[in-house]
Scaffold this motif. Structure first.
Motif, PDB file in Angstrom:
ATOM      1  N   ARG A  87       0.834  -1.206   0.000  1.00  0.00           N
ATOM      2  CA  ARG A  87       0.000   0.000   0.000  1.00  0.00           C
ATOM      3  C   ARG A  87       0.872   1.260   0.000  1.00  0.00           C
ATOM      4  O   ARG A  87       0.528   2.267  -0.640  1.00  0.00           O
ATOM      5  N   ALA A  88       1.987   1.222   0.690  1.00  0.00           N
ATOM      6  CA  ALA A  88       2.890   2.376   0.710  1.00  0.00           C
ATOM      7  C   ALA A  88       3.439   2.651  -0.687  1.00  0.00           C
ATOM      8  O   ALA A  88       3.560   3.812  -1.105  1.00  0.00           O
ATOM      9  N   ARG A  89       3.764   1.583  -1.430  1.00  0.00           N
ATOM     10  CA  ARG A  89       4.243   1.771  -2.804  1.00  0.00           C
ATOM     11  C   ARG A  89       3.138   2.353  -3.689  1.00  0.00           C
ATOM     12  O   ARG A  89       3.389   3.236  -4.520  1.00  0.00           O
ATOM     13  N   PRO A  94       7.232   7.529   0.915  1.00  0.00           N
ATOM     14  CA  PRO A  94       8.651   7.181   1.106  1.00  0.00           C
ATOM     15  C   PRO A  94       8.896   6.586   2.495  1.00  0.00           C
ATOM     16  O   PRO A  94       9.534   7.183   3.351  1.00  0.00           O
ATOM     17  N   VAL A  95       8.348   5.395   2.723  1.00  0.00           N
ATOM     18  CA  VAL A  95       8.436   4.775   4.039  1.00  0.00           C
ATOM     19  C   VAL A  95       8.682   3.279   3.860  1.00  0.00           C
ATOM     20  O   VAL A  95       8.226   2.665   2.884  1.00  0.00           O
ATOM     21  N   ALA A 115      11.799   6.110   7.842  1.00  0.00           N
ATOM     22  CA  ALA A 115      11.583   7.098   6.781  1.00  0.00           C
ATOM     23  C   ALA A 115      12.634   8.193   6.916  1.00  0.00           C
ATOM     24  O   ALA A 115      13.055   8.529   8.026  1.00  0.00           O
ATOM     25  N   ASP A 116      13.057   8.727   5.784  1.00  0.00           N
ATOM     26  CA  ASP A 116      14.077   9.774   5.792  1.00  0.00           C
ATOM     27  C   ASP A 116      13.504  11.147   6.107  1.00  0.00           C
ATOM     28  O   ASP A 116      14.247  12.083   6.387  1.00  0.00           O
ATOM     29  N   GLU A 117      12.191  11.266   6.028  1.00  0.00           N
ATOM     30  CA  GLU A 117      11.556  12.554   6.284  1.00  0.00           C
ATOM     31  C   GLU A 117      10.209  12.337   6.983  1.00  0.00           C
ATOM     32  O   GLU A 117       9.708  11.212   7.039  1.00  0.00           O
ATOM     33  N   VAL A 141      11.823   3.966  13.680  1.00  0.00           N
ATOM     34  CA  VAL A 141      13.084   3.357  14.102  1.00  0.00           C
ATOM     35  C   VAL A 141      14.206   3.863  13.198  1.00  0.00           C
ATOM     36  O   VAL A 141      13.993   4.155  12.022  1.00  0.00           O
ATOM     37  N   GLY A 142      15.404   3.964  13.764  1.00  0.00           N
ATOM     38  CA  GLY A 142      16.565   4.401  13.008  1.00  0.00           C
ATOM     39  C   GLY A 142      17.224   3.249  12.267  1.00  0.00           C
ATOM     40  O   GLY A 142      16.799   2.088  12.383  1.00  0.00           O
TER      41      GLY A 142
END
Length: 286
Positions: A87-89, A94-95, A115-117, A141-142
């Motif tokens: 679903r994210a795609r 961008p997750v 996520a980067d943002e 999470v990092g």
């Protein structure tokens, strides 16, 4: 009462739990964690509790019904994880969904993501609620936590330290690589998570102790036996030797115990003022 160290499935970190029974190492138990009841594994011997200690609680030894339910919830979490990734795609979000975990009573589902943002997750929350009545918690999470939860192989060929034994992520700096005389190549110094290797810290204090007995790089030294003087170009802490580029243009490997460091007055008295020549392609003294 006893204190038992237990480990959850996706992390090597040990958590201290109060228990009325001294369960054997390897026993799977139901514990009351921060998120709710979960299944964990006993990873250490029972010990008496400390007066000021803060502990969770072991509710009981896991029954076959508990384990069957836990495995079913794990399978549901995996299915939901891949659905959310799809679903994210579709939504061009961008997750990356790292893990989906239910508590044993299915009252809470935790979706771990990276996520980067900062992004809007309302669309994914709706997808989760369409498949479960559990309360939804999204947790960012990092990179290191992501590698810990997924599990990867390190450059050594073994499973990464963060998912096998590390209890905390200690700070790692490029200075540790310099102290260990490692080439400053990002590809060589980075782990699967893209951050500096956690293992750089394991032997750092040992290297600091070894470096105390070695002259610094670019220091002017003289070999007591031969009388040859030159500049230190490289350190070998484990061997206890240094590479010296002599004033005669020879690169030689010398034990640090055989070197004498020049005083400031001796350096100033040198014809070049102690700057020394730049080593081009010198012949190595064997």
């Amino acid at each position: 009462m006893f204190v038992l160290p237990v480990r959850f499935e996706r992390s090597p970190r040990l958590h201290a739990m109060l228990s009325e029974e001294a369960h054997a190492v390897g026993t799977r138990v139901v514990v009351q964690g921060k998120r709710g009841p979960e299944v964990a594994t006993v990873r250490g011997e029972a010990a008496p509790p400390e007066p000021q200690g803060r502990y969770g609680a072991v509710l009981r030894a896991a029954t076959p019904d508990d384990l069957g339910r836990w495995e079913a919830l794990h399978a549901s979490g995996e299915d939901l994880k891949w659905l959310l990734r799809a679903r994210a795609r579709q939504k061009n979000l961008p997750v990356k969904v790292v893990a989906v975990e239910f508590t044993l009573d299915e009252s809470l589902v935790t979706v771990s993501y990276s996520a980067d943002e900062r992004i809007e997750l309302s669309g994914l929350i709706g997808e989760v609620r369409a498949h479960t009545r559990a309360r939804v918690n999204f947790a960012a999470v990092g990179p290191r936590e992501q590698a810990q939860m997924i599990g990867t192989l390190g450059a050594c060929g073994r499973e990464n330290c963060s998912s096998t034994h590390l209890q905390d992520f200690a700070p790692v700096s490029i200075r540790m690589a310099r102290d260990q005389q490692l080439p400053l190549n990002p590809e060589k110094l980075s782990g699967p998570c893209g951050r500096l290797l956690c293992c750089l810290q394991f032997e750092h204090t040992q290297y600091l102790d070894l470096l105390k007995d070695l002259p610094r790089k670019n220091a002017r030294v003289c070999h007591e036996a031969s009388g040859a003087c030159g500049k230190v170009t490289k350190l070998h802490p484990l061997a206890g030797t240094v590479d010296v580029f002599t004033d005669q243009g020879v690169l030689t490997d010398v034990p640090a115990t055989e070197l004498r460091r020049l005083t400031d007055a001796e350096i100033k008295a040198l014809p070049d003022g102690g700057r020394g020549g730049r080593p081009g392609k010198p012949a190595r003294d064997r």
